[in-house]
Design a protein around this motif. Structure first.
Motif, PDB file in Angstrom:
ATOM      1  N   UNK A 130       0.841  -1.204   0.000  1.00  0.00           N
ATOM      2  CA  UNK A 130       0.000   0.000   0.000  1.00  0.00           C
ATOM      3  C   UNK A 130       0.879   1.259   0.000  1.00  0.00           C
ATOM      4  N   UNK A 131       0.404   2.274  -0.717  1.00  0.00           N
ATOM      5  CA  UNK A 131       1.116   3.545  -0.753  1.00  0.00           C
ATOM      6  C   UNK A 131       0.183   4.617  -1.304  1.00  0.00           C
ATOM      7  N   UNK A 132       0.610   5.867  -1.163  1.00  0.00           N
ATOM      8  CA  UNK A 132      -0.115   6.958  -1.830  1.00  0.00           C
ATOM      9  C   UNK A 132       0.207   6.913  -3.314  1.00  0.00           C
ATOM     10  N   UNK A 133      -0.753   7.239  -4.158  1.00  0.00           N
ATOM     11  CA  UNK A 133      -0.465   7.306  -5.593  1.00  0.00           C
ATOM     12  C   UNK A 133      -1.392   8.305  -6.279  1.00  0.00           C
ATOM     13  N   UNK A 147      -3.094   6.564   1.226  1.00  0.00           N
ATOM     14  CA  UNK A 147      -2.533   5.205   1.179  1.00  0.00           C
ATOM     15  C   UNK A 147      -3.600   4.153   0.885  1.00  0.00           C
ATOM     16  N   UNK A 148      -3.325   3.320  -0.128  1.00  0.00           N
ATOM     17  CA  UNK A 148      -4.303   2.319  -0.564  1.00  0.00           C
ATOM     18  C   UNK A 148      -3.570   1.219  -1.327  1.00  0.00           C
ATOM     19  N   UNK A 149      -4.276   0.127  -1.574  1.00  0.00           N
ATOM     20  CA  UNK A 149      -3.803  -0.859  -2.536  1.00  0.00           C
ATOM     21  C   UNK A 149      -3.999  -0.301  -3.944  1.00  0.00           C
ATOM     22  N   UNK A 150      -3.160  -0.755  -4.870  1.00  0.00           N
ATOM     23  CA  UNK A 150      -3.318  -0.382  -6.282  1.00  0.00           C
ATOM     24  C   UNK A 150      -3.472  -1.700  -7.051  1.00  0.00           C
ATOM     25  N   UNK A 151      -4.717  -2.032  -7.372  1.00  0.00           N
ATOM     26  CA  UNK A 151      -4.978  -3.296  -8.076  1.00  0.00           C
ATOM     27  C   UNK A 151      -4.282  -3.284  -9.436  1.00  0.00           C
ATOM     28  N   UNK A 152      -3.658  -4.420  -9.783  1.00  0.00           N
ATOM     29  CA  UNK A 152      -3.011  -4.508 -11.096  1.00  0.00           C
ATOM     30  C   UNK A 152      -3.276  -5.869 -11.731  1.00  0.00           C
ATOM     31  N   UNK A 153      -2.977  -5.940 -13.019  1.00  0.00           N
ATOM     32  CA  UNK A 153      -3.112  -7.178 -13.807  1.00  0.00           C
ATOM     33  C   UNK A 153      -4.498  -7.801 -13.676  1.00  0.00           C
ATOM     34  N   UNK A 154      -5.524  -6.955 -13.642  1.00  0.00           N
ATOM     35  CA  UNK A 154      -6.895  -7.468 -13.575  1.00  0.00           C
ATOM     36  C   UNK A 154      -7.290  -8.012 -14.953  1.00  0.00           C
ATOM     37  N   UNK A 155      -8.172  -9.018 -14.937  1.00  0.00           N
ATOM     38  CA  UNK A 155      -8.604  -9.647 -16.194  1.00  0.00           C
ATOM     39  C   UNK A 155     -10.116  -9.758 -16.203  1.00  0.00           C
ATOM     40  N   UNK A 156     -10.679  -9.853 -17.416  1.00  0.00           N
ATOM     41  CA  UNK A 156     -12.123 -10.041 -17.544  1.00  0.00           C
ATOM     42  C   UNK A 156     -12.553  -9.767 -18.959  1.00  0.00           C
ATOM     43  N   UNK A 161     -28.478  -0.658 -18.044  1.00  0.00           N
ATOM     44  CA  UNK A 161     -27.918  -0.330 -16.733  1.00  0.00           C
ATOM     45  C   UNK A 161     -26.589   0.403 -16.826  1.00  0.00           C
ATOM     46  N   UNK A 162     -26.374   1.258 -15.833  1.00  0.00           N
ATOM     47  CA  UNK A 162     -25.105   1.990 -15.709  1.00  0.00           C
ATOM     48  C   UNK A 162     -24.342   1.456 -14.501  1.00  0.00           C
ATOM     49  N   UNK A 163     -23.072   1.091 -14.733  1.00  0.00           N
ATOM     50  CA  UNK A 163     -22.232   0.537 -13.670  1.00  0.00           C
ATOM     51  C   UNK A 163     -21.065   1.482 -13.438  1.00  0.00           C
ATOM     52  N   UNK A 164     -20.832   1.816 -12.156  1.00  0.00           N
ATOM     53  CA  UNK A 164     -19.639   2.568 -11.763  1.00  0.00           C
ATOM     54  C   UNK A 164     -18.757   1.617 -10.969  1.00  0.00           C
ATOM     55  N   UNK A 165     -17.515   1.433 -11.427  1.00  0.00           N
ATOM     56  CA  UNK A 165     -16.595   0.480 -10.796  1.00  0.00           C
ATOM     57  C   UNK A 165     -15.383   1.243 -10.273  1.00  0.00           C
ATOM     58  N   UNK A 166     -15.180   1.188  -8.951  1.00  0.00           N
ATOM     59  CA  UNK A 166     -13.951   1.745  -8.380  1.00  0.00           C
ATOM     60  C   UNK A 166     -13.183   0.639  -7.672  1.00  0.00           C
ATOM     61  N   UNK A 167     -11.915   0.508  -8.045  1.00  0.00           N
ATOM     62  CA  UNK A 167     -11.059  -0.491  -7.398  1.00  0.00           C
ATOM     63  C   UNK A 167     -10.390   0.091  -6.154  1.00  0.00           C
ATOM     64  N   UNK A 168     -10.617   1.365  -5.870  1.00  0.00           N
ATOM     65  CA  UNK A 168     -10.018   2.005  -4.710  1.00  0.00           C
ATOM     66  C   UNK A 168     -10.776   1.628  -3.433  1.00  0.00           C
ATOM     67  N   UNK A 169     -10.165   1.945  -2.290  1.00  0.00           N
ATOM     68  CA  UNK A 169     -10.894   1.898  -1.030  1.00  0.00           C
ATOM     69  C   UNK A 169     -10.667   0.662  -0.178  1.00  0.00           C
ATOM     70  N   UNK A 170      -9.433   0.120  -0.185  1.00  0.00           N
ATOM     71  CA  UNK A 170      -9.129  -0.996   0.730  1.00  0.00           C
ATOM     72  C   UNK A 170      -9.416  -0.554   2.175  1.00  0.00           C
ATOM     73  N   UNK A 171     -10.316  -1.275   2.833  1.00  0.00           N
ATOM     74  CA  UNK A 171     -10.789  -0.820   4.143  1.00  0.00           C
ATOM     75  C   UNK A 171      -9.768  -1.122   5.238  1.00  0.00           C
TER      76      UNK A 171
END
Ligand code: ZN
Length: 303
Positions: A169-172, A195-204, A239-249
């Motif tokens: 985790x870090x600021x970015x 400071x948060x996780x930065x998700x990477x190499x996601x697939x779909x 439908x409208x989808x909003x996806x945020x990968x931010x916010x590791x609790x």
């Protein structure tokens, strides 16, 4: 004279009613939680506070049975709601709940996919399309390509390999890619996240509609070396989808920098309003982070 007086009274009472009536009905929101590899006990409370403190949303919780327990009674009714927020990563929902969720979304319901909700349900094709990108839980090239930003466009890379990773985790800094989109309009081109996780190499399936923000995943922090898509929208039917990968609790509401970030909260609010209504009426607040300076709303509301 009597008629004039009564007309005046009617006008006066109409004016009083208008003055007393709320600016608009709050957006009826269902937040699904109850199982997660994260502290969902903290995150779902934080999300409700963020949404309700804005005055724009009224949030109900749907809390699943604990992990390992019988899920068959977890049948949800989406009809009363304009918006569904998914803060869930656990056992499959009953088939009927899944069918209703897809129908809700396809017929024009708003959906927010929050952080590890995109880890959930790797075997559910419609859910994978709603998220566009996901990670972990056995995802690999069969789940779809890696999708990342390079040379001014989104790249789809079908090379074999695991889907989903993050460094320490870090600021970015988040970099805007669609600044004319209603969710991003008026926000700085770049802003610094707490400071948060930065998700990477996601697939779909990877069918991103509007790519809103990316961030550079630095190998020196354990990242991919790519510019990763972290905040975006997806179309699913009407439908409208909003996806945020931010916010590791974090472990508590007080120790929760990624969710206390003003940027996270403002994007969640704008994305949720857009998902529910197709518009964003909120003004950009003065405490939004800059490219060099983070900003926190520790009480989950505008100061
Ligand atoms: Zn996390």
């Amino acid at each position: 004279m009597k008629r004039i007086l009564s007309s005046a009274l009617v006008l006066l009472s109409a004016a009083l009613l208008a003055a007393c009536a709320p600016a608009g009905q709050p957006i009826k929101t269902l937040l699904i939680t109850g199982q997660n590899n994260h502290h969902w006990e903290v995150s779902h409370v934080a999300i409700r506070q963020i949404l309700e403190n804005s005055g724009l949303f009224a949030v109900d919780f749907a809390v699943s049975p604990p992990r390992g327990e019988d899920m068959s009674g977890f049948v949800l009714d989406f009809k009363p709601y304009d918006l569904v927020v998914v803060d869930y990563n656990g056992a499959p929902w009953p088939e009927e709940t899944g069918r209703r969720f897809v129908e809700f979304t396809r017929s024009g319901g708003g959906v927010v996919i929050y952080h590890a909700a995109d880890n959930a349900f790797p075997q559910w094709p419609e859910y994978s399309r709603i998220c566009a990108l996901g990670g972990w839980e056995g995802r690999d090239e069969k789940s779809g390509p890696w999708v990342y930003w390079a040379a001014g466009r989104l790249v789809r890379d079908s090379s074999p390999g695991a889907g989903g990773s993050h460094g320490r985790q870090h600021e970015y800094v988040l970099n805007g890619r669609s600044q004319s989109h209603p969710i991003a309009k008026g926000l700085p081109d770049s802003w610094r996240h707490a400071q948060d996780e930065l998700y990477d190499r996601m697939r779909g399936p990877g069918d991103i509609d509007a790519l809103l923000f990316t961030a550079s995943s630095d190998p020196s922090t354990g990242g991919s070396g790519r510019e990763e898509p972290l905040i975006f929208t997806v179309k699913f039917g009407k439908g409208r989808v909003f996806h945020t990968m931010l916010g590791h609790v974090g472990p508590s509401l007080e120790d929760n920098p990624a969710m206390q970030c003003t940027g996270f909260q403002v994007l969640l609010l704008r994305g949720a309003e857009w998902a529910a209504t197709g518009q964003v009426a909120q003004q950009v607040p003065p405490d939004f982070p800059t490219a060099t300076q983070i900003s926190l709303r520790k009480a989950y509301k505008r100061p």
